[in-house]
Design a protein around this motif. Structure first.
Motif, short mmCIF file in Angstrom:
data_model
loop_
_atom_site.label_atom_id
_atom_site.label_comp_id
_atom_site.label_asym_id
_atom_site.label_seq_id
_atom_site.Cartn_x
_atom_site.Cartn_y
_atom_site.Cartn_z
N VAL B 85 0.84 -1.20 0.00
CA VAL B 85 0.00 0.00 0.00
C VAL B 85 0.87 1.26 0.00
O VAL B 85 0.59 2.22 -0.71
CB VAL B 85 -0.95 -0.02 1.21
CG1 VAL B 85 -1.74 1.27 1.28
CG2 VAL B 85 -1.89 -1.20 1.12
N ASP B 92 -2.90 2.18 4.83
CA ASP B 92 -3.95 1.25 5.23
C ASP B 92 -4.02 1.21 6.75
O ASP B 92 -3.21 0.57 7.39
CB ASP B 92 -3.66 -0.15 4.67
CG ASP B 92 -4.82 -1.11 4.95
OD1 ASP B 92 -5.72 -0.73 5.71
OD2 ASP B 92 -4.81 -2.23 4.40
N GLY B 132 -10.07 -6.08 2.17
CA GLY B 132 -9.17 -5.16 1.50
C GLY B 132 -9.73 -4.71 0.16
O GLY B 132 -9.65 -3.53 -0.20
N HIS B 135 -12.15 -1.99 0.67
CA HIS B 135 -11.47 -0.70 0.85
C HIS B 135 -11.01 -0.19 -0.51
O HIS B 135 -11.19 0.98 -0.85
CB HIS B 135 -10.23 -0.84 1.74
CG HIS B 135 -10.52 -1.39 3.09
ND1 HIS B 135 -9.60 -2.10 3.81
CD2 HIS B 135 -11.63 -1.36 3.85
CE1 HIS B 135 -10.12 -2.48 4.95
NE2 HIS B 135 -11.35 -2.04 5.00
N GLY B 136 -10.39 -1.09 -1.27
CA GLY B 136 -9.87 -0.70 -2.57
C GLY B 136 -10.96 -0.17 -3.46
O GLY B 136 -10.77 0.80 -4.19
N SER B 146 -7.79 7.12 0.87
CA SER B 146 -7.53 5.83 1.52
C SER B 146 -7.48 5.96 3.02
O SER B 146 -7.86 5.04 3.74
CB SER B 146 -6.21 5.25 1.00
OG SER B 146 -5.14 6.11 1.32
N THR B 150 -9.89 3.44 5.09
CA THR B 150 -9.34 2.41 5.96
C THR B 150 -9.57 2.74 7.42
O THR B 150 -9.60 1.85 8.26
CB THR B 150 -7.85 2.19 5.68
OG1 THR B 150 -7.16 3.44 5.79
CG2 THR B 150 -7.65 1.65 4.27
N PHE B 303 -4.93 -3.17 -2.29
CA PHE B 303 -5.60 -3.18 -1.00
C PHE B 303 -6.05 -4.59 -0.62
O PHE B 303 -6.02 -4.96 0.54
CB PHE B 303 -6.77 -2.19 -0.99
CG PHE B 303 -6.34 -0.80 -0.65
CD1 PHE B 303 -6.29 -0.39 0.68
CD2 PHE B 303 -5.90 0.07 -1.62
CE1 PHE B 303 -5.84 0.87 1.00
CE2 PHE B 303 -5.45 1.33 -1.30
CZ PHE B 303 -5.43 1.74 0.01
N SER B 306 -3.05 -6.28 0.70
CA SER B 306 -2.78 -5.83 2.06
C SER B 306 -3.73 -6.51 3.04
O SER B 306 -3.32 -6.97 4.11
CB SER B 306 -2.93 -4.31 2.12
OG SER B 306 -2.82 -3.87 3.44
#
Ligand SMILES: Nc1ncnc2c1ncn2[C@@H]1O[C@H](COP(=O)(O)OP(=O)(O)OP(=O)(O)O)[C@@H](O)[C@H]1O
Ligand SMILES: Nc1ncnc2c1ncn2[C@@H]1O[C@H](COP(=O)(O)OP(=O)(O)OP(=O)(O)O)[C@@H](O)[C@H]1O
Ligand SMILES: [Mg+2]
Ligand SMILES: [Mg+2]
Lengths: 350, 410, 257, 410, 257
Positions: B85, B92, B132, B135-136, B146, B150, B303, B306
């Motif tokens: 990230v 993140d 993830g 989030h992405g 971001s 996050t 993401f 991650s």
């Protein structure tokens, strides 16, 4: 709908000091300190809600959890007052710091029951276990276990205390020291930020390396979560099997460890009676009756607070059945997962 | 550049002398120029080790080093994901919470639902990757910064973790695959040495083969001396580690997995199209877009990666203490994971870094933690000393970079 | 034969600025179309419209006669449009090779084939006779002209049908400029369509077949390069026959006499 | 730009129609272009308010709003400092710890050492500024990344806080100046209205005077209608707030201080050479350096400012619960302070933002917290809902910015 | 009279690249010195040495005859050196006015005097006859040439004695280029020393008094502008009389015949 409840409220029923009636119902605020320990949302909240409902079916319990943040808890007290709550059942994050909020609440005509921890300020009633006592019981249990194996000073012990930013951890620590000081050799002692089990694991590993794993004769862990981290470290670094290890909270995982022999004891706080007391006191206060206490305590602000103090119970392999199982705290089915089954049988749990 | 056969050499380029003198000259130039890569941090680490060893002679004992090597794994794996990230120039904040939530998923699936361990592990990692990915999606497709996505994820997954664990709180993991992740040591002496030998041999072979290809294509190649030197350094580290670990309980499985993850992810970042695209997006997003790279895809998958590594880290954290609880992944796990990446040399501003920094940074952080644990000082002092040592470890690096800046490279 | 690329009625707006209004343009295969215009006339905006970087608000793009929509740089590349942007758009953290092959990396069993890429980079840069200390240094440390060459080389790596060059020689030295002009002629000879943006009238007149003038975001005439004098074009650019350039010239002549 | 008297107007610039129609057209263009500034977040805030009010009709009660307005102050002040750091494109992870440490300093000085309150407050704020200066020194002069410096600071100052408080932990503050910071309400009805009137009048006067100067200098100026409109909006907000606050206990001193801080810091950032330099360093550090700006000085002082505001925030946090403890400034204070700035529209990448975002962002965050508290749901649900609402509040903003990007402004 | 600015024996190295080796240069008041050279010859590096952005490793700078050390851009400005950098160095987040006055903001009782700054900005831009939609938009949204003009205007705000212009007309339109050349001549007439870097030989020959050639980081001759042919200079730049430029010329002549 405007604010100064303290001045305008207080004449709702016949009794001069009553602020609500069972017939009409009223709001009771329940403020619990955190959710990282299993008990609060699993036991305290449902027990209290149920007890209040049976005493006053029309009453409503408004619940907030402060997540270990004293400032947040203060805001929650404000919100409760805004919400028209008449009685607060308050388990303080920081008993000392909450005093101002308690004062504000009583200033606005609300009643405050200090729950589990003796909050500062003009509280009206108190029900709890004694935190200092908890620490002492942990210390005593450890000392007993050490003595059972010979000279308690035959090797060093390791102490893993709770979070340095949690005032209650200081009390447990004080209690334990009161018993252990002079009786044992404290090899290493740690305060563990956030009561973190991982951190406890690292600390225990460090201590065993520094002291020599085979020399260590006992480990004090302030609660069960950290005891879990310590237990794993004891296994891994070759501390002698059966070396005493303490805990607190009677978590399911700890009960299982006790049965398996990787933890010596935990502290079981019978929450049911405590919750029952709290509900009774809250309803009594609201309806203008005097709360019943078996004793009185002094929190520095108020001298004679009616209180009901419940003695916590030390749980060891021998009394699992008579304590947590009997009280319905954990069922045998919950405890005796396949892995623990054999140990359960051995302990007579079925 | 030292290939004399090549015609198009810039006459201003300073050609390195051959042999050892050349090395020394090159090294001196680099020290002055601050182009030392991870060397300053390694020096910082060595200083930390010397200081703690002089305070407590158990610090460098095989037992402590072995414990340390396992303790770095859980947070280190999270940090590997964070590096991805950070390479994008993003952050993140959810990694800790995701690791905790996925550890909870693992525990519930394997203990309460009775799934077998491999399935539960796969499900937990998949859950992390999915979180993830979510989030992405909000970051890449909706355009929410971001940091905010996050942060919201951190809160939401913490709630999810509490909810999954239910009112019972801590769940003990039975002995089995999950526990054995951090419990298994290859005590057979030959295992560690064999792996060290294998790593050295593979490195040498790959280097020589690459060099041969380069020479055949007529592009600059390394000297044989250079390759031998690098191989020798690797051999010393690998065999040294193997020796020390064999003195205690052998090569820990967890360490092996972590190192393998670092090597593989570094390879992906440096030698695949996907990795190159990550660097490009982190370096200049507009340039990447204009080069036809699917920026949204890269962002979303990074993401997801991650999240997946956060889940893996959570599983190792749970394995380390054989239980998953509400505390798993909480507290300062996130900060330590990010700090490890940054200390190891990954830039917060994107486009520069490597997953090796997760390994190196975690070694620094965990050495401090372990040293402090050995000392057993009071908490207030511990906090202060940790802060100071952390700073000191990075100051060496910064000072050398400063000279780099002065010589115009920054 | 239909022009390989044609724009019609293109408009584009940024906030309160109408950057392009109803612009039309076409370029044939094997032709060099120069686009000239004042600063801020909208030339780069137009390039970005074609390259898919900033799609137009209105208007039609036709590719080899059929209407297309170009929503992303990838789509433009897929059609066969290669672009050198005025602001270069290089990744400073990648080395020269990495930038040259960005988005079109060569692979060898899934792994980047660095050796071949490096070799092809060196060959490519050599044909443009550019001296770069090493193809392995990050482009951040290249001089302005070196960066420019990298960007130009980049556009030649695919097999484009149309090349868009937005002021490619602005930062280049005399020799490199000559190389790029040679290159443009080679591209034309290979049958590619080239759109060349430049402020240098000498260069434009040297290589362009036709010259399109943009002024304040609108078309302001298309001229045959051979048949048009420099003054006429400058007048179209500035919108006046009396402008700073002509005044300078007059002064210079007066000074000489 | 609508000044018709000016000759050098770009013909492509779309001139706004006069009067109300012009406003509407301009507004529609801005909505399409996504240039709405804080409007999307304000809409998000209003949606949050409507939803929580429909769930519990006490949410918009004067008492709750009044409490909310005081609750935002402590973290909001920290956030103001964070905005300064974010404008540089840097981060300050130490703000929470510094606030806690300075609250502890205040408590120890005033309670244990018996200093009088103003001196103790001054000392605490100075201590915070000094801590910040120290971070700034390591960052600007030694070149350690701000993330690492302030992370080290976070640890060290937490340790310092524990050490200062000593084994007794919590220190209760006596009634007095410190407590009265958050306890004082100007109940006199005229106070709030008077201030609202004053603010409106000053704004109008400054706008008119500025406009007159602009007209005199021949540069574009606002229309009178524009100024009247802006003044009217301000008046509605100011008098509305005054009305609501007067319904409960009057204007809270803490809110007054916070708003004053925001107004003054915004003025400093936007209208002084120092503020301009901060924006320049955050926008393009090399350009700033080449313009002769003393970059190191700006960086150091900005961190000192951040430290000072963190200390101030800590003092208000302590004042709110009349005590300082080991928990002051811990937990998620830092994250909330950063989140407030980001939600309010300050960029994490430097060069864009305003301290108003601290105010706006804190309103969003605290509204969610207060709404959740009124609902009284269990913690896991609370976490999840907070995360979701936070995301939702920012999604509106991001979607409008996306259209901004599509129209080529990003 | 001593030259206002003189360099002697300047060397500078970046990592493994020796960018400048033993470079000498001098510029007098009221003189335009053009510095030309191939891409990567070290021209910008030399400008940065003088401007205090990248101090030299070795060598001496003399200002009005006395040796000085210039460690920071602020010191250079204090001496009276104004610089337009090739990479412009503008703050994209600030508006045009903010960039123009950056570091030299006008103040009115401690507060930025936006009104006066805006007025002076508009006046200044007008003299360079630049159309910018508004002086209040962030420079991020300006075209390449517009940005260039902002950077040039910036350097004229103080009262410099020496102006360094690193390819100031690279991105400019024909009219704006003419304006800048006029400006350079005005500066010379005012007695300032001007160092002008450009790849455009026509422009260089038009305004320069002397032409210094850099090649691969070393001096490669100083020529009198009037007395030297373009071919001679190009030969000095490329290091060969047979180069891409001359070949193009030859081809063009052959093509014509
Ligand atoms: N992203 C943007 N946002 C707002 N305005 C823009 C943007 N890009 C360009 N503009 C405006 O659009 C107009 C045209 O710009 P463009 O870059 O196309 O000019 P140009 O012809 O390429 O000029 P130059 O020769 O200076 O490069 C200018 O007025 C510019 O300010
Ligand atoms: N920061 C840096 N780090 C490393 N090398 C650099 C750096 N800056 C410049 N160089 C190298 O120094 C040499 C001279 O660069 P410089 O920018 O001075 O060239 P220039 O004469 O201005 O070229 P151009 O005409 O293309 O602008 C180049 O080879 C370049 O790669
Ligand atoms: Mg352009
Ligand atoms: Mg240059």
């Amino acid at each position: 709908a405007c604010g100064t409840a303290g001045q305008s409220g207080g004449t709702a029923s016949g009794s001069p000091s009553a602020i609500g009636t069972v017939e009409q119902g009223f709001k009771i605020g329940l403020l619990l300190p955190e959710s990282k320990t299993a008990r609060y949302e699993k036991f305290d909240r449902p027990y209290i809600t149920a007890n209040v409902k049976s005493l006053c079916p029309k009453c409503e319990v408004v619940y907030n959890n402060a997540n270990q943040d004293p400032n947040l808890q203060q805001q929650q007290v404000d919100t409760m007052l805004t919400n028209g709550v008449k009685v607060l059942i308050l388990d303080a994050v920081d008993a000392k710091a909450i005093a101002a909020a308690v004062k504000k609440a009583t200033g606005q005509g609300a009643k405050v029951v200090a729950y589990d921890r003796l909050a500062g300020g003009p509280v009206d009633a108190y029900t709890s276990f004694d935190n200092l006592q908890v620490g002492k019981m942990q210390g005593q249990a450890l000392l007993d276990a050490l003595k059972a194996g010979g000279d308690p000073k035959r090797g060093p012990i390791v102490m893993i205390n709770g979070s340095p930013t949690d005032p209650n951890a200081t009390e447990y620590k004080k209690g334990a020291h009161a018993v252990l000081d002079g009786q044992v050799t404290i090899g290493k002692e740690y305060d563990t930020p956030d009561w973190s089990p991982d951190q406890a694991n690292t600390e225990a590993n460090g201590a065993f390396t520094a002291l020599g794993a085979q020399n260590v004769v006992g480990v004090y862990a302030a609660n069960d979560g950290m005891a879990g981290g310590a237990a794993k470290a004891m296994q891994n670094s070759g501390v002698k099997a059966g070396t005493p290890l303490t805990g607190q909270d009677a978590e399911l995982a700890a009960i299982q460890r006790i049965l398996l022999g990787t933890q010596t004891m935990t502290i079981y706080k019978p929450i049911k009676p405590e919750a029952e007391n709290a509900a009774k006191m809250a309803v009594a206060l609201a309806t203008g009756q005097a709360p019943q206490g078996t004793t009185t305590v002094d929190n520095g602000t108020s001298a004679a607070i009616p209180a009901q103090i419940i003695t916590p119970i030390v749980v060891t392999k021998d009394n699992v059945e008579d304590t947590v199982v009997k009280d319905g705290f954990w069922s045998v089915a919950e405890i005796c997962t396949p892995q623990v089954l054999a140990a359960c049988k051995a302990a007579g749990l079925e | 550049m030292s290939d004399p056969g090549n015609a198009q050499v810039d006459p201003r380029l300073l050609v390195r002398e051959q042999g050892f003198a050349g090395y020394l000259g090159e090294f001196r130039r680099r020290v002055r120029g601050g182009e030392l890569g991870p060397l300053p941090v390694i020096i910082g680490l060595i200083v930390i080790w010397i200081v703690f060893q002089s305070l407590n002679d158990r610090f460098l004992s095989p037992q402590n080093l072995s414990n340390l090597s396992v303790d770095i794994v859980a947070t280190g794996l999270i940090s590997v994901g964070i590096v991805f990230v950070l390479l994008l120039g993003e952050i993140d904040l959810s990694a800790g919470a995701v690791s905790g939530a996925c550890a909870a998923v693992l525990a519930v699936l394997s203990v309460n639902q009775g799934w077998n361990a491999p399935a539960a592990i796969a499900a937990a990692v998949a859950a992390g990757a999915l979180m993830g990915l979510l989030h992405g999606f909000f970051f890449a497709e909706i355009g929410v910064p971001s940091f905010v996505v996050t942060l919201a994820g951190m809160l939401a997954w913490t709630g999810f973790q509490l909810w999954v664990l239910g009112p019972n709180g801590t769940i003990n993991l039975p002995d089995g695959l999950v526990s054995s992740l951090t419990d298994t040591y290859f005590a057979y002496v030959a295992a560690a040495y064999g792996l060290a030998a294998l790593a050295t041999a593979v490195f040498l072979a790959v280097s020589l083969a690459g060099n041969a290809r380069r020479r055949a294509a007529g592009v600059p190649s390394r000297t044989v001396g250079d390759i031998v030197f690098r191989t020798a350094v690797l051999a010393v580290v690998a065999f040294g580690a193997a020796y020390v670990l064999n003195l205690y309980r052998g090569l820990p499985l967890a360490l092996l997995i972590f190192v393998a993850v670092v090597v593989v992810t570094d390879f992906v970042q440096r030698r695949t199209k996907y990795g190159r695209s990550i660097f490009a997006v982190g370096g200049n997003i507009e340039a990447a877009r204009r080069a036809g790279i699917n920026v949204a895809f890269i962002r979303m998958t990074v993401f997801a990666v991650s999240g997946g590594f956060a889940a893996l880290g959570g599983i190792f954290a749970a394995s380390r203490i054989s239980s998953a609880s509400q505390a798993t992944g909480q507290s300062n796990v996130l900060m330590m994971a990010i700090a490890a990446a940054v200390i190891g040399g990954t830039s917060l501003f994107g486009g520069r870094g490597s997953t090796y920094s997760a390994l190196l940074g975690m070694l620094v952080i965990q050495s401090i933690a372990s040293g402090m644990a050995l000392q057993g000082v009071s908490n207030s002092v511990q906090f202060m000393v940790t802060g100071a040592v952390l700073l000191a470890a990075v100051v060496i690096d910064s000072v050398s970079r400063r000279s780099q800046k002065a010589s115009g490279r920054a | 034969m239909a022009p390989v690329l044609a724009l019609e009625g293109i408009s584009k707006r940024f906030g309160a600025v109408q950057a392009l209004t109803d612009v039309a343009l076409e370029v044939n295969a094997g032709e060099v179309l120069a686009v000239v215009g004042d600063n801020g006339a909208g030339k780069s905006t137009m390039i970005k419209v074609i390259a898919g970087v900033g799609p137009p608000d209105e208007g039609e793009i036709r590719w080899e006669g059929r209407p297309v929509t170009i929503h992303s740089p990838g789509e433009a590349q897929a059609l066969g449009i290669a672009t050198v942007y005025q602001d270069l758009a290089l990744c400073d953290n990648l080395d020269v090779v990495g930038n040259l092959f960005l988005g079109n990396e060569l692979r060898h069993v899934g792994v980047l084939d660095e050796v071949t890429m490096e070799k092809r980079s060196r060959d490519l840069l050599n044909t443009l006779s550019i001296k770069i200390p090493s193809v392995r240094i990050p482009v951040a440390s290249l001089s302005g002209g070196q960066r420019q060459t990298v960007a130009i080389s980049r556009s030649l790596l695919g097999e484009p049908k149309v090349v868009l060059l937005d002021e490619p020689t602005a930062a280049l030295g005399v020799e490199q400029t000559a190389q790029v002009l040679d290159l443009v002629e080679r591209l034309r000879a290979q049958g590619l369509g080239v759109i060349l943006i430049s402020h240098n009238m000498v260069d434009v007149k040297a290589v362009a077949d036709r010259i399109a003038v943009l002024r304040l975001g609108r078309n302001n005439g298309v001229f045959e390069a051979r048949a048009t004098s420099q003054e006429e074009i400058i007048a179209a650019i500035t919108g006046a026959t009396d402008n700073a350039v002509s005044r300078r010239l007059r002064r210079a002549e007066e000074g000489d006499t």
